[in-house]
Design a protein around this motif. Structure first.
Motif, PDB file in Angstrom:
ATOM      1  N   UNK A 161      10.148   4.164   3.263  1.00  0.00           N
ATOM      2  CA  UNK A 161       9.285   3.040   2.753  1.00  0.00           C
ATOM      3  C   UNK A 161       8.580   2.698   4.052  1.00  0.00           C
ATOM      4  N   UNK A 162       7.729   1.741   3.532  1.00  0.00           N
ATOM      5  CA  UNK A 162       6.717   1.155   4.442  1.00  0.00           C
ATOM      6  C   UNK A 162       6.840  -0.416   4.591  1.00  0.00           C
ATOM      7  N   UNK A 163       6.888  -1.113   5.677  1.00  0.00           N
ATOM      8  CA  UNK A 163       6.856  -2.511   5.665  1.00  0.00           C
ATOM      9  C   UNK A 163       5.459  -3.166   5.548  1.00  0.00           C
ATOM     10  N   UNK A 164       5.247  -3.583   4.394  1.00  0.00           N
ATOM     11  CA  UNK A 164       3.737  -4.131   3.962  1.00  0.00           C
ATOM     12  C   UNK A 164       3.801  -5.563   4.617  1.00  0.00           C
ATOM     13  N   UNK A 165       2.648  -5.802   5.520  1.00  0.00           N
ATOM     14  CA  UNK A 165       2.523  -7.023   6.095  1.00  0.00           C
ATOM     15  C   UNK A 165       1.605  -7.930   5.213  1.00  0.00           C
ATOM     16  N   UNK A 166       2.060  -9.128   4.781  1.00  0.00           N
ATOM     17  CA  UNK A 166       1.491 -10.055   3.926  1.00  0.00           C
ATOM     18  C   UNK A 166       1.432 -11.209   4.716  1.00  0.00           C
ATOM     19  N   UNK A 192       0.767  10.621   8.317  1.00  0.00           N
ATOM     20  CA  UNK A 192       1.562  11.281   7.147  1.00  0.00           C
ATOM     21  C   UNK A 192       0.918  10.680   5.973  1.00  0.00           C
ATOM     22  N   UNK A 193       1.064  11.650   4.985  1.00  0.00           N
ATOM     23  CA  UNK A 193       0.556  11.256   3.452  1.00  0.00           C
ATOM     24  C   UNK A 193       1.874  10.291   2.950  1.00  0.00           C
ATOM     25  N   UNK A 194       1.277   9.392   2.336  1.00  0.00           N
ATOM     26  CA  UNK A 194       2.133   8.306   1.592  1.00  0.00           C
ATOM     27  C   UNK A 194       1.546   7.953   0.128  1.00  0.00           C
ATOM     28  N   UNK A 195       2.372   7.869  -0.768  1.00  0.00           N
ATOM     29  CA  UNK A 195       2.047   7.282  -2.301  1.00  0.00           C
ATOM     30  C   UNK A 195       3.121   6.723  -2.689  1.00  0.00           C
ATOM     31  N   UNK A 196       2.857   5.845  -3.864  1.00  0.00           N
ATOM     32  CA  UNK A 196       3.587   4.954  -4.564  1.00  0.00           C
ATOM     33  C   UNK A 196       2.941   3.799  -5.314  1.00  0.00           C
ATOM     34  N   UNK A 253       2.105 -14.228   6.806  1.00  0.00           N
ATOM     35  CA  UNK A 253       3.138 -14.562   7.806  1.00  0.00           C
ATOM     36  C   UNK A 253       4.435 -13.952   7.623  1.00  0.00           C
ATOM     37  N   UNK A 254       4.550 -12.742   6.662  1.00  0.00           N
ATOM     38  CA  UNK A 254       5.609 -12.326   6.408  1.00  0.00           C
ATOM     39  C   UNK A 254       5.410 -10.649   6.173  1.00  0.00           C
ATOM     40  N   UNK A 255       6.600 -10.220   5.775  1.00  0.00           N
ATOM     41  CA  UNK A 255       6.453  -8.617   5.510  1.00  0.00           C
ATOM     42  C   UNK A 255       7.527  -8.347   4.529  1.00  0.00           C
ATOM     43  N   UNK A 256       7.372  -7.310   3.701  1.00  0.00           N
ATOM     44  CA  UNK A 256       8.399  -6.785   2.457  1.00  0.00           C
ATOM     45  C   UNK A 256       8.391  -5.236   2.740  1.00  0.00           C
ATOM     46  N   UNK A 257       9.697  -4.798   2.511  1.00  0.00           N
ATOM     47  CA  UNK A 257       9.646  -3.290   2.471  1.00  0.00           C
ATOM     48  C   UNK A 257       9.281  -2.647   0.867  1.00  0.00           C
ATOM     49  N   UNK A 258       8.434  -1.601   0.812  1.00  0.00           N
ATOM     50  CA  UNK A 258       8.293  -0.890  -0.129  1.00  0.00           C
ATOM     51  C   UNK A 258       8.585   0.509   0.024  1.00  0.00           C
ATOM     52  N   UNK A 277       2.943   0.880  -5.422  1.00  0.00           N
ATOM     53  CA  UNK A 277       2.296  -0.512  -4.319  1.00  0.00           C
ATOM     54  C   UNK A 277       1.544  -0.071  -3.332  1.00  0.00           C
ATOM     55  N   UNK A 278       0.984   1.105  -3.463  1.00  0.00           N
ATOM     56  CA  UNK A 278       0.384   1.594  -2.108  1.00  0.00           C
ATOM     57  C   UNK A 278      -0.944   1.601  -2.247  1.00  0.00           C
ATOM     58  N   UNK A 279      -1.904   0.958  -1.657  1.00  0.00           N
ATOM     59  CA  UNK A 279      -3.302   1.023  -1.482  1.00  0.00           C
ATOM     60  C   UNK A 279      -3.844   1.073  -0.323  1.00  0.00           C
ATOM     61  N   UNK A 280      -5.290   1.419  -0.383  1.00  0.00           N
ATOM     62  CA  UNK A 280      -5.915   1.722   0.831  1.00  0.00           C
ATOM     63  C   UNK A 280      -6.359   0.362   1.444  1.00  0.00           C
ATOM     64  N   UNK A 281      -6.246   0.007   2.697  1.00  0.00           N
ATOM     65  CA  UNK A 281      -6.548  -1.114   3.266  1.00  0.00           C
ATOM     66  C   UNK A 281      -5.390  -2.118   3.551  1.00  0.00           C
TER      67      UNK A 281
END
Length: 354
Positions: free
Chosen positions: A312-317, A336-340, A319-324, A342-346
């Motif tokens: 997974x990736x820890x997406x930062x939003x 490393x290449x990632x896809x999913x 003041x918090x973050x969530x695991x995707x 909820x995964x977007x450039x930027x």
């Protein structure tokens, strides 16, 4: 408590390390692991090209080097001229004041050819006589007859040789096509005998030669993509077209743990025009590539615990973050290449820090 572990993706290992220096390990399951405080270090998901490669030194050369050996004993009276391009009907060198002429064909000249001889060498000879303009009245076949003899005499007169109508052993050298003289192995006045290398020739097709370790054998496969930075700084694309056996080319043997590779450049001879053949080129072998994929630093990938596992990736939003949860792909140059879904450039993601 967060703990950093390691992953193995695309054949590249990311070392397992302690807290704050590897891939995060989280318990639980599901596509999102709840919200957390933002990590101390972040990176951005970017779209880029990933390339697994290896770069080694190389040099400009010519393809298919091979030694030309004397067929008979004699004295070199005109030595081969290094760098010369020799075509059908021209002399490679002179032995006992007689030219040794290049003719085209795959079968070597292994005997004297005269009336009554039959074979593929005779057929090659007749084809060359026709191509050189001496084949009037000659029917091209594997038989050396009076018409062949007459054609040989016309050819010999043009060379200012005694018109015997016979082609002696050592009078000609058959090669598949025109050649480049890359080295004169016998100098003027040298005594040579059967099996003595007189010169080394190669194809007129320029190549870049490089040496790889035997552990890099997959990179030596024909068709492997290569990028070559020539001595002038110009970069050319090319492909692996073969490997070299030193004992067959008259060169010094390569180390036992090395493989010498020939790379043909796009653009042919024009690709190396004006380049210094004595200078070093940089040869980059590309084993795998992915174009326009979403990537993150390898330290951003999190190993998920639980029955589902995965990464997974820890997406930062804010003041918090969530695991995707993500699917990982190729790894190269620390990314490393990632896809999913909820995964977007930027997007910003958490990154492990020391």
């Amino acid at each position: 408590m967060r703990r950093r572990t390691g992953i193995l993706t695309g054949g590249v290992a990311v070392a397992a390390v302690a807290l704050g220096a590897g891939a995060l390990a989280y318990g639980g399951s599901g596509d999102e692991e709840g919200r957390h405080r933002p990590p101390p270090s972040t990176a951005t998901i970017v779209r880029t090209d990933l390339v697994q490669s290896k770069t080694v030194d190389g040099r400009i050369d010519f393809a298919q080097r091979r030694a030309v050996k004397a067929a008979v004993q004699g004295t070199v009276t005109v030595a081969a001229r290094e760098g010369a391009t020799v075509t059908r009907g021209q002399a490679l060198y002179e032995l006992d004041d007689k030219p040794v002429t290049l003719l085209y064909g795959p079968v070597p000249a292994f005997r004297e050819m005269k009336v009554g001889a039959r074979g593929s060498d005779v057929l090659e000879l007749e084809r060359n006589l026709v191509a050189l303009g001496y084949g009037q009245g000659l029917y091209v076949d594997p038989r050396f007859d009076q018409a062949t003899e007459a054609a040989v005499k016309r050819w010999q007169r043009s060379l200012r040789r005694t018109p015997t109508g016979r082609v002696g052993k050592g009078d000609v050298v058959f090669q598949p096509e025109r050649v480049t003289v890359v080295r004169a192995d016998a100098a003027l006045a040298d005594q040579v005998g059967p099996d003595t290398a007189v010169l080394t020739v190669a194809s007129t097709r320029p190549v870049v030669r490089a040496q790889l370790d035997r552990t890099d054998a997959p990179l030596t496969a024909q068709g492997t993509k290569v990028e070559v930075t020539l001595p002038s700084g110009t970069t050319r694309r090319g492909r692996v077209t073969g490997t070299i056996q030193p004992q067959e080319s008259g060169e010094e043997a390569a180390p036992q743990d090395g493989i010498t590779v020939e790379v043909t450049l796009d653009g042919g001879a024009s690709a190396v025009s004006g380049e210094d053949a004595r200078a070093t080129a940089s040869v980059r072998f590309v084993s795998e590539s992915r174009e326009g994929v979403l990537t993150v630093p390898v330290e951003a990938v999190v190993a998920l615990r639980g029955a589902d596992g995965g990464y997974g990736l820890e997406i930062v939003e804010g003041n918090g973050s969530r695991m995707v949860r993500v699917k990982t792909g190729m790894t190269a140059d620390g990314r490393i290449e990632v896809s999913g879904p909820q995964i977007k450039e930027g997007l910003k993601v958490g990154v492990a820090t020391e």
